[in-house]
Scaffold this motif. Structure first.
Motif, PDB file in Angstrom:
ATOM      1  N   UNK A 156       0.850  -1.177   0.000  1.00  0.00           N
ATOM      2  CA  UNK A 156       0.000   0.000   0.000  1.00  0.00           C
ATOM      3  C   UNK A 156       0.893   1.237   0.000  1.00  0.00           C
ATOM      4  N   UNK A 157       0.860   2.008  -1.082  1.00  0.00           N
ATOM      5  CA  UNK A 157       1.660   3.233  -1.171  1.00  0.00           C
ATOM      6  C   UNK A 157       1.003   4.314  -0.317  1.00  0.00           C
ATOM      7  N   UNK A 158       1.831   5.061   0.385  1.00  0.00           N
ATOM      8  CA  UNK A 158       1.310   6.094   1.273  1.00  0.00           C
ATOM      9  C   UNK A 158       2.247   7.290   1.301  1.00  0.00           C
ATOM     10  N   UNK A 159       1.702   8.433   1.640  1.00  0.00           N
ATOM     11  CA  UNK A 159       2.523   9.614   1.850  1.00  0.00           C
ATOM     12  C   UNK A 159       3.300   9.483   3.146  1.00  0.00           C
ATOM     13  N   UNK A 160       4.292  10.328   3.307  1.00  0.00           N
ATOM     14  CA  UNK A 160       5.141  10.282   4.495  1.00  0.00           C
ATOM     15  C   UNK A 160       5.006  11.596   5.251  1.00  0.00           C
ATOM     16  N   UNK A 161       4.808  11.477   6.566  1.00  0.00           N
ATOM     17  CA  UNK A 161       4.706  12.658   7.421  1.00  0.00           C
ATOM     18  C   UNK A 161       5.671  12.525   8.589  1.00  0.00           C
ATOM     19  N   UNK A 162       6.043  13.659   9.157  1.00  0.00           N
ATOM     20  CA  UNK A 162       6.744  13.675  10.433  1.00  0.00           C
ATOM     21  C   UNK A 162       5.758  14.225  11.450  1.00  0.00           C
ATOM     22  N   UNK A 199       3.596   6.866   8.508  1.00  0.00           N
ATOM     23  CA  UNK A 199       2.879   6.731   7.242  1.00  0.00           C
ATOM     24  C   UNK A 199       1.406   6.431   7.500  1.00  0.00           C
ATOM     25  N   UNK A 200       1.036   6.261   8.752  1.00  0.00           N
ATOM     26  CA  UNK A 200      -0.349   5.969   9.097  1.00  0.00           C
ATOM     27  C   UNK A 200      -1.045   7.255   9.546  1.00  0.00           C
ATOM     28  N   UNK A 201      -1.371   8.083   8.581  1.00  0.00           N
ATOM     29  CA  UNK A 201      -2.030   9.372   8.795  1.00  0.00           C
ATOM     30  C   UNK A 201      -3.173   9.487   7.801  1.00  0.00           C
ATOM     31  N   UNK A 202      -4.294  10.039   8.232  1.00  0.00           N
ATOM     32  CA  UNK A 202      -5.408  10.231   7.311  1.00  0.00           C
ATOM     33  C   UNK A 202      -6.317  11.357   7.775  1.00  0.00           C
ATOM     34  N   UNK A 203      -7.013  11.945   6.822  1.00  0.00           N
ATOM     35  CA  UNK A 203      -8.058  12.902   7.183  1.00  0.00           C
ATOM     36  C   UNK A 203      -9.265  12.088   7.624  1.00  0.00           C
ATOM     37  N   UNK A 204     -10.035  12.638   8.545  1.00  0.00           N
ATOM     38  CA  UNK A 204     -11.194  11.940   9.087  1.00  0.00           C
ATOM     39  C   UNK A 204     -12.471  12.704   8.783  1.00  0.00           C
ATOM     40  N   UNK A 239       6.571  12.935  -0.882  1.00  0.00           N
ATOM     41  CA  UNK A 239       7.422  11.776  -0.659  1.00  0.00           C
ATOM     42  C   UNK A 239       6.488  10.591  -0.406  1.00  0.00           C
ATOM     43  N   UNK A 240       6.703   9.512  -1.131  1.00  0.00           N
ATOM     44  CA  UNK A 240       5.842   8.333  -1.050  1.00  0.00           C
ATOM     45  C   UNK A 240       6.645   7.160  -0.468  1.00  0.00           C
ATOM     46  N   UNK A 241       5.972   6.334   0.318  1.00  0.00           N
ATOM     47  CA  UNK A 241       6.591   5.126   0.865  1.00  0.00           C
ATOM     48  C   UNK A 241       5.830   3.920   0.345  1.00  0.00           C
ATOM     49  N   UNK A 242       6.549   3.021  -0.351  1.00  0.00           N
ATOM     50  CA  UNK A 242       5.940   1.822  -0.903  1.00  0.00           C
ATOM     51  C   UNK A 242       6.959   0.698  -0.894  1.00  0.00           C
ATOM     52  N   UNK A 243       6.553  -0.465  -0.447  1.00  0.00           N
ATOM     53  CA  UNK A 243       7.400  -1.653  -0.419  1.00  0.00           C
ATOM     54  C   UNK A 243       8.716  -1.383   0.307  1.00  0.00           C
ATOM     55  N   UNK A 244       8.591  -0.668   1.432  1.00  0.00           N
ATOM     56  CA  UNK A 244       9.718  -0.335   2.325  1.00  0.00           C
ATOM     57  C   UNK A 244      10.780   0.540   1.665  1.00  0.00           C
ATOM     58  N   UNK A 245      10.362   1.327   0.675  1.00  0.00           N
ATOM     59  CA  UNK A 245      11.272   2.208  -0.049  1.00  0.00           C
ATOM     60  C   UNK A 245      10.606   3.557  -0.276  1.00  0.00           C
ATOM     61  N   UNK A 246      11.388   4.624  -0.216  1.00  0.00           N
ATOM     62  CA  UNK A 246      10.885   5.964  -0.518  1.00  0.00           C
ATOM     63  C   UNK A 246      10.859   6.168  -2.024  1.00  0.00           C
TER      64      UNK A 246
END
Length: 161
Positions: free
Chosen positions: A13-19, A35-40, A148-155
């Protein structure tokens, strides 16, 4: 279901990256890559992050009652990696990048693609994690840039606009 297999499947699952940043007990800064961030919801403005319950970040967010989400751009990979590392001095993570302080006191990256300043609205246990709902107090889009995207343990660099 083994956690190893589940982790490998979820890595697809591709996801955006946040700090995610918050305030330490001594008033200093603390942050981690997530990477587990979402609008609600838009009304009221709510976002969520999912944090390991036993983590320092979860504990500090619960104590301070505030956190900020910094959406990383394609050129922030080094910042993403620095904040993903659990070792070393957590305050030293902020030596990379230009950081300011949001109204809540949490750190915001001045050249983030976007940031949101939040007050904790609720915390919900979910297995070994806690889902933290944040009521957005302030938000900005400092600069347009591919994410910045995180997918398959890679940026990966997001698609240019």
């Amino acid at each position: 279901m083994s956690s190893t297999n589940l982790r490998a499947v979820l890595a697809q699952w591709a996801t955006g990256v946040v700090v995610v940043t918050t305030i330490r007990d001594d008033g200093g800064r603390h942050g981690m890559t997530a990477s587990s961030f979402t609008s609600v919801a838009l009304d009221p403005p709510l976002v969520s992050i999912s944090l390991t319950t036993a983590s320092t970040t979860c504990r500090l967010i619960r104590r301070s009652g505030v956190f900020a989400i910094n959406v990383l751009g394609h050129d922030h990979e080094e910042i993403g990696r620095r904040f993903a590392t659990a070792s070393g001095d957590p305050a030293a993570r902020f030596a990379l990048g230009d950081w300011d302080t949001a109204p809540s006191g949490a750190a915001i990256l001045t050249d983030a693609v976007a940031w949101l300043d939040c007050a904790v609205a609720a915390c919900h246990p979910a297995g070994d994690h806690t889902i933290v709902l944040g009521l957005v107090q302030d938000a900005a889009r400092p600069r347009p840039a591919p994410p910045l995207i995180y997918h398959d343990r890679t940026y990966h660099e997001g698609i240019a606009r």
